[in-house]
Scaffold this motif. Structure first.
Motif, PDB file in Angstrom:
ATOM      1  N   GLU A  26      37.313  50.144  38.120  1.00 47.29           N
ATOM      2  CA  GLU A  26      36.292  49.930  37.130  1.00 47.29           C
ATOM      3  C   GLU A  26      36.274  48.338  36.739  1.00 47.29           C
ATOM      4  O   GLU A  26      34.944  48.408  36.282  1.00 47.29           O
ATOM      5  N   ASP A  27      36.915  48.069  35.436  1.00 50.23           N
ATOM      6  CA  ASP A  27      36.656  46.737  35.428  1.00 50.23           C
ATOM      7  C   ASP A  27      36.121  45.714  36.530  1.00 50.23           C
ATOM      8  O   ASP A  27      34.997  44.792  36.202  1.00 50.23           O
ATOM      9  N   ARG A  28      36.019  45.245  38.160  1.00 51.39           N
ATOM     10  CA  ARG A  28      35.221  44.407  38.698  1.00 51.39           C
ATOM     11  C   ARG A  28      34.393  45.640  39.058  1.00 51.39           C
ATOM     12  O   ARG A  28      33.733  44.865  39.161  1.00 51.39           O
ATOM     13  N   GLY A  29      34.241  46.460  38.844  1.00 52.80           N
ATOM     14  CA  GLY A  29      32.733  47.504  38.798  1.00 52.80           C
ATOM     15  C   GLY A  29      32.123  47.081  37.845  1.00 52.80           C
ATOM     16  O   GLY A  29      30.795  46.873  37.710  1.00 52.80           O
ATOM     17  N   ASP A  30      32.573  46.406  36.504  1.00 51.38           N
ATOM     18  CA  ASP A  30      31.740  46.419  34.769  1.00 51.38           C
ATOM     19  C   ASP A  30      31.232  45.033  35.352  1.00 51.38           C
ATOM     20  O   ASP A  30      30.322  44.242  34.773  1.00 51.38           O
ATOM     21  N   LYS A  31      32.334  43.996  35.853  1.00 52.61           N
ATOM     22  CA  LYS A  31      31.943  43.032  35.902  1.00 52.61           C
ATOM     23  C   LYS A  31      31.424  42.677  37.066  1.00 52.61           C
ATOM     24  O   LYS A  31      30.430  41.905  36.645  1.00 52.61           O
ATOM     25  N   ILE A  32      30.834  43.493  38.279  1.00 55.03           N
ATOM     26  CA  ILE A  32      29.735  43.379  38.971  1.00 55.03           C
ATOM     27  C   ILE A  32      28.429  44.052  38.501  1.00 55.03           C
ATOM     28  O   ILE A  32      26.953  42.840  37.797  1.00 55.03           O
ATOM     29  N   THR A  33      28.323  45.147  37.596  1.00 51.71           N
ATOM     30  CA  THR A  33      27.529  44.918  36.978  1.00 51.71           C
ATOM     31  C   THR A  33      26.601  44.288  35.561  1.00 51.71           C
ATOM     32  O   THR A  33      25.714  44.189  35.566  1.00 51.71           O
ATOM     33  N   ALA A  34      27.592  44.011  34.724  1.00 57.38           N
ATOM     34  CA  ALA A  34      26.981  42.847  33.852  1.00 57.38           C
ATOM     35  C   ALA A  34      26.632  41.327  34.355  1.00 57.38           C
ATOM     36  O   ALA A  34      26.199  41.694  34.289  1.00 57.38           O
ATOM     37  N   ASP A  35      27.904  40.895  35.638  1.00 57.42           N
ATOM     38  CA  ASP A  35      26.986  39.534  36.730  1.00 57.42           C
ATOM     39  C   ASP A  35      25.187  40.258  36.692  1.00 57.42           C
ATOM     40  O   ASP A  35      24.836  39.101  36.434  1.00 57.42           O
ATOM     41  N   LEU A  36      25.291  41.315  37.489  1.00 56.12           N
ATOM     42  CA  LEU A  36      23.884  41.043  38.040  1.00 56.12           C
ATOM     43  C   LEU A  36      23.307  41.654  37.044  1.00 56.12           C
ATOM     44  O   LEU A  36      21.698  42.047  37.580  1.00 56.12           O
ATOM     45  N   GLN A  37      22.792  41.977  36.098  1.00 55.84           N
ATOM     46  CA  GLN A  37      22.174  42.408  34.701  1.00 55.84           C
ATOM     47  C   GLN A  37      20.673  41.420  34.418  1.00 55.84           C
ATOM     48  O   GLN A  37      20.855  40.398  35.171  1.00 55.84           O
ATOM     49  N   GLY A  38      19.553  42.840  34.799  1.00 56.20           N
ATOM     50  CA  GLY A  38      18.267  41.990  35.014  1.00 56.20           C
ATOM     51  C   GLY A  38      17.929  41.265  36.378  1.00 56.20           C
ATOM     52  O   GLY A  38      16.691  40.638  37.190  1.00 56.20           O
ATOM     53  N   ASN A  39      19.187  41.419  37.673  1.00 59.92           N
ATOM     54  CA  ASN A  39      18.904  40.815  39.134  1.00 59.92           C
ATOM     55  C   ASN A  39      18.197  42.149  39.075  1.00 59.92           C
ATOM     56  O   ASN A  39      19.268  43.021  39.752  1.00 59.92           O
ATOM     57  N   ASP A  40      17.416  42.274  40.443  1.00 59.20           N
ATOM     58  CA  ASP A  40      16.742  43.659  40.737  1.00 59.20           C
ATOM     59  C   ASP A  40      16.712  43.310  42.073  1.00 59.20           C
ATOM     60  O   ASP A  40      15.872  44.168  43.049  1.00 59.20           O
ATOM     61  N   GLN A  60      38.379  60.650  42.688  1.00 54.38           N
ATOM     62  CA  GLN A  60      38.753  61.581  43.217  1.00 54.38           C
ATOM     63  C   GLN A  60      39.872  61.074  43.957  1.00 54.38           C
ATOM     64  O   GLN A  60      40.476  61.472  44.889  1.00 54.38           O
ATOM     65  N   HIS A  61      40.449  60.155  43.177  1.00 59.92           N
ATOM     66  CA  HIS A  61      41.797  59.461  43.724  1.00 59.92           C
ATOM     67  C   HIS A  61      42.033  59.102  45.402  1.00 59.92           C
ATOM     68  O   HIS A  61      43.551  59.525  46.143  1.00 59.92           O
ATOM     69  N   ASP A  62      40.676  58.891  45.843  1.00 56.24           N
ATOM     70  CA  ASP A  62      40.438  58.121  47.981  1.00 56.24           C
ATOM     71  C   ASP A  62      41.209  56.085  46.885  1.00 56.24           C
ATOM     72  O   ASP A  62      39.990  56.049  46.607  1.00 56.24           O
ATOM     73  N   LEU A  63      42.117  56.353  46.998  1.00 54.99           N
ATOM     74  CA  LEU A  63      42.569  54.302  46.365  1.00 54.99           C
ATOM     75  C   LEU A  63      41.902  53.652  47.300  1.00 54.99           C
ATOM     76  O   LEU A  63      41.355  52.844  47.563  1.00 54.99           O
ATOM     77  N   GLY A  64      42.275  54.104  48.746  1.00 55.39           N
ATOM     78  CA  GLY A  64      41.667  53.169  49.827  1.00 55.39           C
ATOM     79  C   GLY A  64      40.230  52.694  50.145  1.00 55.39           C
ATOM     80  O   GLY A  64      40.054  51.642  50.058  1.00 55.39           O
ATOM     81  N   ALA A  65      39.374  54.558  49.965  1.00 52.29           N
ATOM     82  CA  ALA A  65      38.041  54.092  49.606  1.00 52.29           C
ATOM     83  C   ALA A  65      37.594  53.088  48.713  1.00 52.29           C
ATOM     84  O   ALA A  65      36.487  52.341  48.787  1.00 52.29           O
ATOM     85  N   ALA A  66      38.094  53.649  48.091  1.00 53.81           N
ATOM     86  CA  ALA A  66      37.800  52.898  46.528  1.00 53.81           C
ATOM     87  C   ALA A  66      38.058  51.260  46.287  1.00 53.81           C
ATOM     88  O   ALA A  66      37.304  50.507  46.382  1.00 53.81           O
ATOM     89  N   LYS A  67      38.705  50.802  47.697  1.00 57.45           N
ATOM     90  CA  LYS A  67      39.022  49.495  47.366  1.00 57.45           C
ATOM     91  C   LYS A  67      38.079  48.731  48.119  1.00 57.45           C
ATOM     92  O   LYS A  67      38.158  47.569  47.586  1.00 57.45           O
ATOM     93  N   VAL A  68      37.895  49.666  49.480  1.00 60.83           N
ATOM     94  CA  VAL A  68      37.150  49.125  50.292  1.00 60.83           C
ATOM     95  C   VAL A  68      35.627  49.063  49.905  1.00 60.83           C
ATOM     96  O   VAL A  68      34.920  47.730  50.267  1.00 60.83           O
ATOM     97  N   LEU A  69      35.440  50.143  48.907  1.00 59.78           N
ATOM     98  CA  LEU A  69      34.045  49.600  48.595  1.00 59.78           C
ATOM     99  C   LEU A  69      33.624  48.781  47.934  1.00 59.78           C
ATOM    100  O   LEU A  69      32.252  48.326  47.745  1.00 59.78           O
ATOM    101  N   ILE A  70      34.388  48.674  46.636  1.00 55.78           N
ATOM    102  CA  ILE A  70      34.245  47.465  45.390  1.00 55.78           C
ATOM    103  C   ILE A  70      34.557  45.871  46.104  1.00 55.78           C
ATOM    104  O   ILE A  70      33.842  45.405  45.833  1.00 55.78           O
ATOM    105  N   LYS A  71      35.048  46.070  47.422  1.00 52.16           N
ATOM    106  CA  LYS A  71      35.486  44.571  47.682  1.00 52.16           C
ATOM    107  C   LYS A  71      33.506  44.232  48.794  1.00 52.16           C
ATOM    108  O   LYS A  71      32.923  43.763  48.528  1.00 52.16           O
ATOM    109  N   MET A  72      33.574  45.481  49.442  1.00 52.68           N
ATOM    110  CA  MET A  72      32.186  45.657  50.057  1.00 52.68           C
ATOM    111  C   MET A  72      30.509  45.265  48.640  1.00 52.68           C
ATOM    112  O   MET A  72      29.807  43.968  48.788  1.00 52.68           O
ATOM    113  N   ALA A  73      31.821  45.834  46.922  1.00 56.59           N
ATOM    114  CA  ALA A  73      30.538  45.949  46.291  1.00 56.59           C
ATOM    115  C   ALA A  73      30.257  43.956  45.727  1.00 56.59           C
ATOM    116  O   ALA A  73      29.566  43.285  44.925  1.00 56.59           O
ATOM    117  N   GLU A  74      31.578  43.403  45.928  1.00 58.34           N
ATOM    118  CA  GLU A  74      31.470  42.469  45.284  1.00 58.34           C
ATOM    119  C   GLU A  74      31.006  41.009  46.053  1.00 58.34           C
ATOM    120  O   GLU A  74      30.824  40.365  45.897  1.00 58.34           O
TER     121      GLU A  74
END
Length: 84
Positions: A26-40, A60-74
């Protein structure tokens, strides 16, 4: 005694390098959202969507998928000029 000192020093200096590993999805996702605010750009939209999905997967307790997805988001956020 010398071995204990060396192990303590190793742990003390290794921890800051691994600090990112202890941030929550969640923290990593919030950082992405904040850093990209206004970027379309395409990469910014994709990064925000991937971060959102990562948070859902963690919920949904799928930490493996969550880690992969957040890395892709970053990675997409870095392409958009945000989180690096």
């Amino acid at each position: 005694m010398r071995i204990i000192f060396m192990l303590t020093a190793l742990v003390a200096f290794a921890m800051p390098a691994q600090a990112k590993a202890f941030d929550s999805i969640e923290d990593r996702g919030d950082k992405i959202t904040a850093d990209l605010q206004g970027n379309d750009s395409y990469h910014a939209h994709l990064a925000r969507e991937l971060a959102s999905i990562a948070s859902i997967e963690k919920g949904q307790h799928d930490l493996g998928a969550a880690k992969v997805l957040i890395k892709m988001a970053e990675q997409e956020a870095a392409k958009a000029g945000g989180t690096k």
